[in-house]
Design a protein around this motif. Structure first.
Motif, short mmCIF file in Angstrom:
data_model
loop_
_atom_site.label_atom_id
_atom_site.label_comp_id
_atom_site.label_asym_id
_atom_site.label_seq_id
_atom_site.Cartn_x
_atom_site.Cartn_y
_atom_site.Cartn_z
N ALA A 46 1.03 -1.27 -0.13
CA ALA A 46 -0.16 0.07 0.01
C ALA A 46 0.80 1.09 0.42
CB ALA A 46 -1.09 -0.36 1.44
N LEU A 47 0.51 1.99 -0.24
CA LEU A 47 1.02 3.53 -0.69
C LEU A 47 1.63 4.52 0.89
CD1 LEU A 47 1.86 6.06 -2.41
CD2 LEU A 47 -0.41 6.99 -2.43
N VAL A 48 2.43 4.26 1.03
CA VAL A 48 2.72 5.22 2.13
C VAL A 48 2.65 7.21 2.21
CG1 VAL A 48 4.11 5.77 3.95
CG2 VAL A 48 4.21 3.04 3.06
N ALA A 49 3.50 7.39 0.83
CA ALA A 49 3.77 8.60 0.64
C ALA A 49 4.39 8.79 -0.90
CB ALA A 49 4.44 9.57 1.80
N HIS A 50 3.63 9.76 -1.13
CA HIS A 50 4.31 10.30 -3.06
C HIS A 50 4.67 11.32 -3.00
CE1 HIS A 50 3.33 10.97 -7.25
NE2 HIS A 50 3.16 9.97 -6.94
N ILE A 51 5.41 11.27 -4.15
CA ILE A 51 6.32 13.40 -3.95
C ILE A 51 6.59 12.97 -5.51
CG2 ILE A 51 8.62 12.48 -3.63
CD1 ILE A 51 9.12 15.42 -2.71
N SER A 52 5.54 14.35 -5.80
CA SER A 52 5.28 14.03 -7.43
C SER A 52 6.97 14.88 -8.06
CB SER A 52 4.83 15.03 -8.09
OG SER A 52 5.38 16.14 -8.09
N SER A 53 7.18 15.12 -9.62
CA SER A 53 8.49 15.68 -9.95
C SER A 53 8.59 17.31 -10.08
CB SER A 53 8.55 15.66 -11.85
OG SER A 53 7.04 15.84 -11.82
N GLY A 54 7.36 17.58 -9.12
CA GLY A 54 7.34 18.60 -8.84
C GLY A 54 7.64 19.26 -7.74
N GLY A 55 7.66 18.17 -6.72
CA GLY A 55 7.39 18.45 -5.45
C GLY A 55 6.67 18.21 -4.57
N SER A 56 5.53 17.78 -4.70
CA SER A 56 4.36 18.18 -4.46
C SER A 56 4.14 16.56 -3.56
CB SER A 56 2.47 17.97 -5.10
OG SER A 56 2.84 19.40 -6.00
N THR A 57 3.48 16.48 -2.09
CA THR A 57 3.57 15.06 -1.94
C THR A 57 2.02 14.67 -1.54
OG1 THR A 57 3.21 16.82 0.44
CG2 THR A 57 5.87 16.10 -1.27
N LEU A 58 1.79 13.45 -0.96
CA LEU A 58 0.58 13.02 -1.04
C LEU A 58 0.80 11.58 0.57
CD1 LEU A 58 -2.27 12.14 -1.33
CD2 LEU A 58 -1.35 10.69 -3.44
N TYR A 59 -0.56 11.50 1.09
CA TYR A 59 0.46 11.29 2.37
C TYR A 59 -0.74 9.98 2.30
CZ TYR A 59 4.11 13.56 3.57
OH TYR A 59 5.81 14.65 3.35
N ALA A 60 -1.03 8.72 3.03
CA ALA A 60 -1.76 7.97 3.49
C ALA A 60 -2.06 8.77 4.78
CB ALA A 60 -1.56 6.50 3.48
N GLU A 61 -3.38 8.59 5.38
CA GLU A 61 -4.42 8.94 6.49
C GLU A 61 -3.60 8.38 7.01
OE1 GLU A 61 -6.40 11.50 4.49
OE2 GLU A 61 -6.37 11.27 6.87
N SER A 62 -2.90 6.83 7.70
CA SER A 62 -2.78 6.69 8.40
C SER A 62 -0.95 7.35 9.20
CB SER A 62 -2.93 5.30 8.78
OG SER A 62 -1.67 4.68 7.61
N VAL A 63 -0.32 8.49 8.10
CA VAL A 63 0.49 8.63 8.14
C VAL A 63 0.98 10.11 8.56
CG1 VAL A 63 1.40 6.03 7.61
CG2 VAL A 63 1.89 8.61 6.19
N LYS A 64 0.33 10.80 8.32
CA LYS A 64 -0.22 11.87 7.71
C LYS A 64 0.20 12.69 9.27
CE LYS A 64 -3.31 13.16 4.58
NZ LYS A 64 -4.76 13.69 3.74
N GLY A 65 1.02 13.97 9.67
CA GLY A 65 1.36 14.42 10.48
C GLY A 65 2.61 13.28 11.27
N ARG A 66 2.82 12.38 10.48
CA ARG A 66 4.07 11.60 11.05
C ARG A 66 5.33 11.58 10.58
NH1 ARG A 66 3.19 6.58 12.83
NH2 ARG A 66 1.33 6.15 11.22
N PHE A 67 5.02 11.31 9.13
CA PHE A 67 5.82 11.05 8.31
C PHE A 67 5.96 11.88 7.24
CE2 PHE A 67 5.65 5.94 7.92
CZ PHE A 67 5.18 5.98 9.21
N THR A 68 7.16 12.33 6.85
CA THR A 68 8.04 13.36 5.63
C THR A 68 8.47 12.60 4.35
OG1 THR A 68 7.56 15.08 7.71
CG2 THR A 68 9.01 15.74 5.21
N ILE A 69 8.00 13.26 3.39
CA ILE A 69 8.68 12.32 2.49
C ILE A 69 9.10 13.17 1.15
CG2 ILE A 69 6.53 12.39 0.91
CD1 ILE A 69 7.17 10.26 -0.21
N SER A 70 10.35 13.59 1.34
CA SER A 70 11.59 14.62 0.20
C SER A 70 12.77 13.76 -0.52
CB SER A 70 12.07 15.45 1.27
OG SER A 70 12.96 14.39 2.43
N ARG A 71 12.76 14.97 -1.48
CA ARG A 71 13.94 13.49 -2.53
C ARG A 71 14.83 15.21 -2.35
NH1 ARG A 71 10.51 13.33 -7.77
NH2 ARG A 71 11.93 13.36 -8.70
#
Length: 115
Positions: A46-71
């Protein structure tokens, strides 16, 4: 082709933190999205977090506020900072790179949250 190597997994107590890394090598695309997925025993990946080529991020509800994706584009590396870890976060974590309609997966890294 693209090679993805995850690192940073391990055993941590509930409430602790880990930082996962995913290093990409081989063919490097100018535009690509990346994401973190996880799979626990008996569950589908299952998806945890996603980051687009432009830097937009998306998180699963279960990890919002706890996990941070970056590149870091210069290093072709993606990160997942995981804080306030819970037992239910235990899983194998995989990184995925998507470019030109194709998906590339890493081998996965085990994260175990246990007291």
């Amino acid at each position: 082709q693209v090679q993805l190597v995850e690192s940073g997994g391990g055993l941590v107590q509930p409430g602790g933190s880990l930082r996962l890394s995913c290093a990409a090598s081989g063919r490097i695309f100018s535009l690509y999205a990346m994401g973190w997925y996880r799979q626990a025993p008996g569950n589908e990946r299952a998806l945890v977090a996603h980051i687009s080529s432009g830097g937009s991020t998306l998180y699963a509800e279960s990890v919002k506020g706890r996990f941070t994706i970056s590149r870091d584009g210069a290093k072709n590396t993606m990160y997942l900072q995981m804080n306030s870890l819970k037992v239910e976060d235990t899983a194998v974590y995989y990184c995925r790179l998507t470019a030109e309609g194709s998906h590339y997966w890493g081998q996965g890294t085990q994260v175990t949250v246990s007291s």
